[in-house]
Design a protein around this motif. Structure first.
Motif: not given
Length: 119
Positions: A29-52
């Motif tokens: 796990x410690x080798x991966x960049x991790x991210x949070x995304x979100x998707x609202x109804x009728x909208x495209x998925x968007x990036x919210x945050x990421x961490x090295x």
């Protein structure tokens, strides 16, 4: 194969806070960049945050900067998203994702957790 499981979503009033967690099955796990995304109804998925991988570098979408905080605990194979001052427009399914070093895309995704912010 990395398995990711999100938790912590729910219903909250505008101005409130929620904390999301994403637990990973992978020992590296410690080798991966991790991210949070979100998707609202009728909208495209968007990036919210990421961490090295080490947690030193973070990224935030302009829409959440100053309100959300991403962090990780590599000893627990977990990444977190602290969400404060929530707005109705933050309502979405929130997904965490993992990106292998040198990969151009996030390769592994969780199932998502629903966050609903009432006005």
């Amino acid at each position: 194969q990395v398995q990711l499981v999100e938790s912590g979503g729910g219903l909250v009033q505008a101005g409130g806070s929620l904390s999301l967690s994403c637990a990973a099955s992978e020992r590296t796990f410690s080798l991966y960049t991790m991210g949070w995304f979100r998707q609202a109804p009728g909208k495209e998925r968007e990036s919210v945050a990421a961490i090295s991988p080490t947690g030193v570098n973070t990224y935030y979408a302009d829409s959440v900067k100053g309100r959300f905080t991403i962090s990780r605990d590599n000893a627990k194979n977990t990444v977190y998203l602290q969400m404060n001052s929530l707005k109705p427009e933050d309502t979405a399914v929130y997904l965490c994702a993992a990106r292998w070093p040198n990969s151009g895309t996030f390769d592994y995704w969780g199932q998502g957790t629903q966050v609903t912010v009432s006005s």
